[in-house]
Write an enzyme that holds these catalytic residues in place. Structure first.
Site, PDB file in Angstrom:
ATOM      1  N   ALA A  87       0.795  -1.303   0.175  1.00  0.00           N
ATOM      2  CA  ALA A  87      -0.097   0.158   0.106  1.00  0.00           C
ATOM      3  C   ALA A  87       0.792   1.302  -0.079  1.00  0.00           C
ATOM      4  O   ALA A  87       0.401   2.539  -0.137  1.00  0.00           O
ATOM      5  CB  ALA A  87      -0.920   0.042   1.106  1.00  0.00           C
TER       6      ALA A  87
ATOM      7  N   ARG B  36       6.630  -2.147   3.483  1.00  0.00           N
ATOM      8  CA  ARG B  36       7.656  -2.208   4.313  1.00  0.00           C
ATOM      9  C   ARG B  36       7.947  -0.758   4.768  1.00  0.00           C
ATOM     10  O   ARG B  36       8.640  -0.495   5.883  1.00  0.00           O
ATOM     11  CB  ARG B  36       8.702  -2.858   3.690  1.00  0.00           C
ATOM     12  CG  ARG B  36       8.741  -4.451   3.444  1.00  0.00           C
ATOM     13  CD  ARG B  36       9.579  -4.925   2.588  1.00  0.00           C
ATOM     14  NE  ARG B  36       9.516  -4.314   1.101  1.00  0.00           N
ATOM     15  CZ  ARG B  36      10.217  -4.703   0.158  1.00  0.00           C
ATOM     16  NH1 ARG B  36      11.153  -5.601   0.262  1.00  0.00           N
ATOM     17  NH2 ARG B  36      10.116  -3.966  -1.060  1.00  0.00           N
TER      18      ARG B  36
ATOM     19  N   TYR C 288       9.414 -13.713 -13.917  1.00  0.00           N
ATOM     20  CA  TYR C 288       8.358 -12.687 -13.154  1.00  0.00           C
ATOM     21  C   TYR C 288       7.147 -13.144 -13.779  1.00  0.00           C
ATOM     22  O   TYR C 288       6.060 -13.350 -13.185  1.00  0.00           O
ATOM     23  CB  TYR C 288       8.552 -11.160 -13.680  1.00  0.00           C
ATOM     24  CG  TYR C 288       7.358 -10.451 -13.587  1.00  0.00           C
ATOM     25  CD1 TYR C 288       7.126 -10.030 -12.253  1.00  0.00           C
ATOM     26  CD2 TYR C 288       6.485  -9.779 -14.258  1.00  0.00           C
ATOM     27  CE1 TYR C 288       6.050  -9.351 -11.857  1.00  0.00           C
ATOM     28  CE2 TYR C 288       5.474  -9.274 -14.280  1.00  0.00           C
ATOM     29  CZ  TYR C 288       5.145  -8.661 -13.036  1.00  0.00           C
ATOM     30  OH  TYR C 288       4.094  -7.967 -12.630  1.00  0.00           O
TER      31      TYR C 288
ATOM     32  N   GLY D  21       1.447   2.795 -16.109  1.00  0.00           N
ATOM     33  CA  GLY D  21       2.268   3.732 -15.416  1.00  0.00           C
ATOM     34  C   GLY D  21       1.827   4.243 -14.133  1.00  0.00           C
ATOM     35  O   GLY D  21       1.123   3.613 -13.337  1.00  0.00           O
ATOM     36  N   GLY D  22       2.499   5.141 -13.690  1.00  0.00           N
ATOM     37  CA  GLY D  22       2.021   5.839 -12.179  1.00  0.00           C
ATOM     38  C   GLY D  22       2.544   4.870 -10.927  1.00  0.00           C
ATOM     39  O   GLY D  22       1.964   5.283 -10.059  1.00  0.00           O
TER      40      GLY D  22
ATOM     41  N   GLU E 121       5.796   2.552  -9.229  1.00  0.00           N
ATOM     42  CA  GLU E 121       7.198   2.316  -8.959  1.00  0.00           C
ATOM     43  C   GLU E 121       7.638   0.940  -9.672  1.00  0.00           C
ATOM     44  O   GLU E 121       9.071   0.562  -9.566  1.00  0.00           O
ATOM     45  CB  GLU E 121       7.784   2.269  -7.686  1.00  0.00           C
ATOM     46  CG  GLU E 121       7.538   3.730  -6.926  1.00  0.00           C
ATOM     47  CD  GLU E 121       7.704   3.551  -5.478  1.00  0.00           C
ATOM     48  OE1 GLU E 121       8.123   2.721  -4.835  1.00  0.00           O
ATOM     49  OE2 GLU E 121       7.510   5.034  -4.937  1.00  0.00           O
TER      50      GLU E 121
HETATM   51  P1  NDP Z   1       5.128  -0.652  -6.908  1.00  0.00           P
HETATM   52  O1  NDP Z   1       6.443  -0.947  -7.173  1.00  0.00           O
HETATM   53  O2  NDP Z   1       4.750   0.868  -7.240  1.00  0.00           O
HETATM   54  O3  NDP Z   1       4.417  -1.104  -5.713  1.00  0.00           O
HETATM   55  C1  NDP Z   1       4.903  -2.281  -5.127  1.00  0.00           C
HETATM   56  C2  NDP Z   1       4.497  -2.448  -3.738  1.00  0.00           C
HETATM   57  O4  NDP Z   1       4.651  -3.700  -3.161  1.00  0.00           O
HETATM   58  C3  NDP Z   1       5.055  -1.349  -2.767  1.00  0.00           C
HETATM   59  O5  NDP Z   1       4.096  -0.854  -2.037  1.00  0.00           O
HETATM   60  C4  NDP Z   1       5.946  -2.265  -2.057  1.00  0.00           C
HETATM   61  O6  NDP Z   1       6.122  -1.609  -0.747  1.00  0.00           O
HETATM   62  C5  NDP Z   1       5.419  -3.689  -1.924  1.00  0.00           C
HETATM   63  N1  NDP Z   1       6.232  -4.580  -1.899  1.00  0.00           N
HETATM   64  C6  NDP Z   1       7.215  -4.930  -2.527  1.00  0.00           C
HETATM   65  N2  NDP Z   1       7.998  -6.032  -1.681  1.00  0.00           N
HETATM   66  C7  NDP Z   1       7.326  -6.274  -0.685  1.00  0.00           C
HETATM   67  C8  NDP Z   1       7.308  -7.029   0.422  1.00  0.00           C
HETATM   68  N3  NDP Z   1       8.457  -8.045   0.307  1.00  0.00           N
HETATM   69  N4  NDP Z   1       6.428  -7.051   1.372  1.00  0.00           N
HETATM   70  C9  NDP Z   1       5.620  -6.154   1.513  1.00  0.00           C
HETATM   71  N5  NDP Z   1       5.476  -5.391   0.363  1.00  0.00           N
HETATM   72  C10 NDP Z   1       6.298  -5.453  -0.660  1.00  0.00           C
HETATM   73  O7  NDP Z   1       4.490  -1.478  -8.287  1.00  0.00           O
HETATM   74  P2  NDP Z   1       2.813  -1.693  -8.670  1.00  0.00           P
HETATM   75  O8  NDP Z   1       1.867  -1.005  -7.881  1.00  0.00           O
HETATM   76  O9  NDP Z   1       2.958  -1.458 -10.172  1.00  0.00           O
HETATM   77  O10 NDP Z   1       2.566  -3.289  -8.617  1.00  0.00           O
HETATM   78  C11 NDP Z   1       1.654  -3.753  -7.747  1.00  0.00           C
HETATM   79  C12 NDP Z   1       1.308  -5.171  -8.005  1.00  0.00           C
HETATM   80  O11 NDP Z   1       0.784  -5.339  -9.472  1.00  0.00           O
HETATM   81  C13 NDP Z   1       2.516  -6.028  -8.261  1.00  0.00           C
HETATM   82  O12 NDP Z   1       2.389  -7.400  -7.718  1.00  0.00           O
HETATM   83  C14 NDP Z   1       3.021  -5.978  -9.869  1.00  0.00           C
HETATM   84  O13 NDP Z   1       3.522  -7.255 -10.032  1.00  0.00           O
HETATM   85  C15 NDP Z   1       1.458  -6.147 -10.400  1.00  0.00           C
HETATM   86  N6  NDP Z   1       1.368  -5.548 -11.532  1.00  0.00           N
HETATM   87  C16 NDP Z   1       2.157  -4.428 -12.061  1.00  0.00           C
HETATM   88  C17 NDP Z   1       1.700  -3.937 -13.312  1.00  0.00           C
HETATM   89  C18 NDP Z   1       2.712  -2.636 -13.807  1.00  0.00           C
HETATM   90  O14 NDP Z   1       2.742  -2.544 -15.054  1.00  0.00           O
HETATM   91  N7  NDP Z   1       2.976  -1.586 -12.992  1.00  0.00           N
HETATM   92  C19 NDP Z   1       1.268  -4.691 -14.190  1.00  0.00           C
HETATM   93  C20 NDP Z   1       0.612  -5.822 -13.927  1.00  0.00           C
HETATM   94  C21 NDP Z   1       0.908  -6.248 -12.794  1.00  0.00           C
HETATM   95  P3  NDP Z   1       7.296  -1.495   0.308  1.00  0.00           P
HETATM   96  O15 NDP Z   1       8.586  -1.245  -0.669  1.00  0.00           O
HETATM   97  O16 NDP Z   1       7.125  -0.281   0.923  1.00  0.00           O
HETATM   98  O17 NDP Z   1       7.486  -2.913   1.005  1.00  0.00           O
HETATM   99  C1  8X3 Z   2       3.387  -5.863 -15.362  1.00  0.00           C
HETATM  100  C2  8X3 Z   2       3.210  -5.857 -16.742  1.00  0.00           C
HETATM  101  O1  8X3 Z   2       4.073  -6.485 -19.254  1.00  0.00           O
HETATM  102  O2  8X3 Z   2       5.515  -5.152 -17.656  1.00  0.00           O
HETATM  103  O3  8X3 Z   2       3.080  -7.140 -14.742  1.00  0.00           O
HETATM  104  O4  8X3 Z   2       5.119  -7.649 -17.460  1.00  0.00           O
HETATM  105  S1  8X3 Z   2       4.583  -6.306 -17.781  1.00  0.00           S
END
Ligand code: NDP
Ligand code: 8X3
Length: 248
Positions: free
Chosen positions: A9, A33, A148, A182-183, A185
């Site tokens: 979150a 974290r 991944y 996007g938007g 990390e």
């Molecule tokens: P971000 O990197 O913006 O957010 C990831 C979040 O996961 C952070 O809040 C981070 O918080 C948390 N996190 C990472 N490792 C841990 C851990 N070991 N324990 C607890 N929290 C953890 O990525 P997104 O918001 O883009 O991604 C969210 C989810 O969506 C992921 O599962 C990603 O694989 C998936 N996803 C993303 C896509 C994209 O293109 N962005 C597309 C499809 C799926 P902190 O570091 O504070 O712990």
């Molecule tokens: C994130 C989407 O296409 O970068 O899960 O793998 S992609």
């Protein structure tokens, strides 16, 4: 009004899902974290947010979680397994094994341990919804997607298999599978390089964290008889590519 537990979150989708859930009148245990970010989020959104420092790859902390929650925050209705990451985009024969281990520890082991910790309470109450963050990478292969994409294929099948185990209960399970977004990390974490991360989105109109949050809230707000199994979503600027053929 439901009680959500949202992992990851502190950024991106998880932060947007937390905001959307609060805007819809729910309460959220916001986990991640980075404690400073969790407190900033709770400060911004108010007392309906409980900040929770949690590393999902810490098996001991995850197992202890249900009993360690404060009174009034234990009966979780919606578990959003969002925490996850990609590391690198190299070919399988060149990657750093530590990156593969980290993705498996977070996206697979962390997700299943937390689900296992929260499910018994949901089943006992005969009420609950598990929402997992999969990805189109779990369905469509791409070069460098290796582990991944495999972790996200696991998330999709685990979600479907959970439904098989939960038949006869009122519990629901949904896998949200976004494409280019996007938007968040995500690419910064994947590449550890701001310029490379920025280049991923150049000339595109990607999905936003708010788009993902809307899909999550929509799935959760369906009538109790409706289970949304999967939502695969891509930005209009993205489509699956043709199969590759190597010619000599
Ligand atoms: P971000 O990197 O913006 O957010 C990831 C979040 O996961 C952070 O809040 C981070 O918080 C948390 N996190 C990472 N490792 C841990 C851990 N070991 N324990 C607890 N929290 C953890 O990525 P997104 O918001 O883009 O991604 C969210 C989810 O969506 C992921 O599962 C990603 O694989 C998936 N996803 C993303 C896509 C994209 O293109 N962005 C597309 C499809 C799926 P902190 O570091 O504070 O712990
Ligand atoms: C994130 C989407 O296409 O970068 O899960 O793998 S992609």
């Amino acid at each position: 009004m439901a009680l959500f537990l949202v992992t990851g979150a502190t950024a991106g989708f998880g932060e947007a899902i937390t905001e959307a859930a609060i805007a819809a009148g729910h309460r959220v245990i916001a986990a991640g974290r980075r404690e400073d970010r969790l407190h900033a989020l709770a400060g911004r959104l108010g007392e309906a947010v409980l900040p929770l420092v949690l590393d999902v790859s810490d098996a001991g902390a995850v197992a202890a979680l249900p009993d360690s929650l404060p009174e009034g925050w234990r009966e979780i209705d919606v578990l959003v397994n969002n925490a996850g990451l990609a590391r690198g985009l190299g070919p399988a024969h060149e990657v750093d094994l530590a990156d593969w281990d980290l993705m498996v520890a977070t996206n697979v082991t962390g997700l299943i341990h937390l689900t296992r910790a929260i499910l018994p309470g949901m089943v006992a109450r005969n009420r609950g919804h598990v929402v997992n963050l999969g990805s189109i990478a779990g369905t469509y292969p791409y070069p460098g997607g290796n582990v991944y994409g495999a972790t996200k294929a696991f998330v999709r099948q685990f979600s479907l298999n959970l439904r098989a185990d939960l038949i006869g209960t009122k519990l629901r399970v949904t896998d949200i599978e976004p494409g280019l977004s996007g938007g968040s990390e995500f690419s910064q974490v994947r590449f550890g390089d701001e310029a490379k991360a920025k280049a991923v989105y150049e000339g595109t109109d990607p999905l936003t964290p708010a788009d993902i949050a809307e899909a999550v809230l929509w799935a959760v707000s369906q009538p109790g008889r409706v289970n949304i199994n999967r939502i695969e979503m891509m930005p209009v600027c993205q489509a699956s590519a043709a199969l590759a053929v190597h010619r000599t």
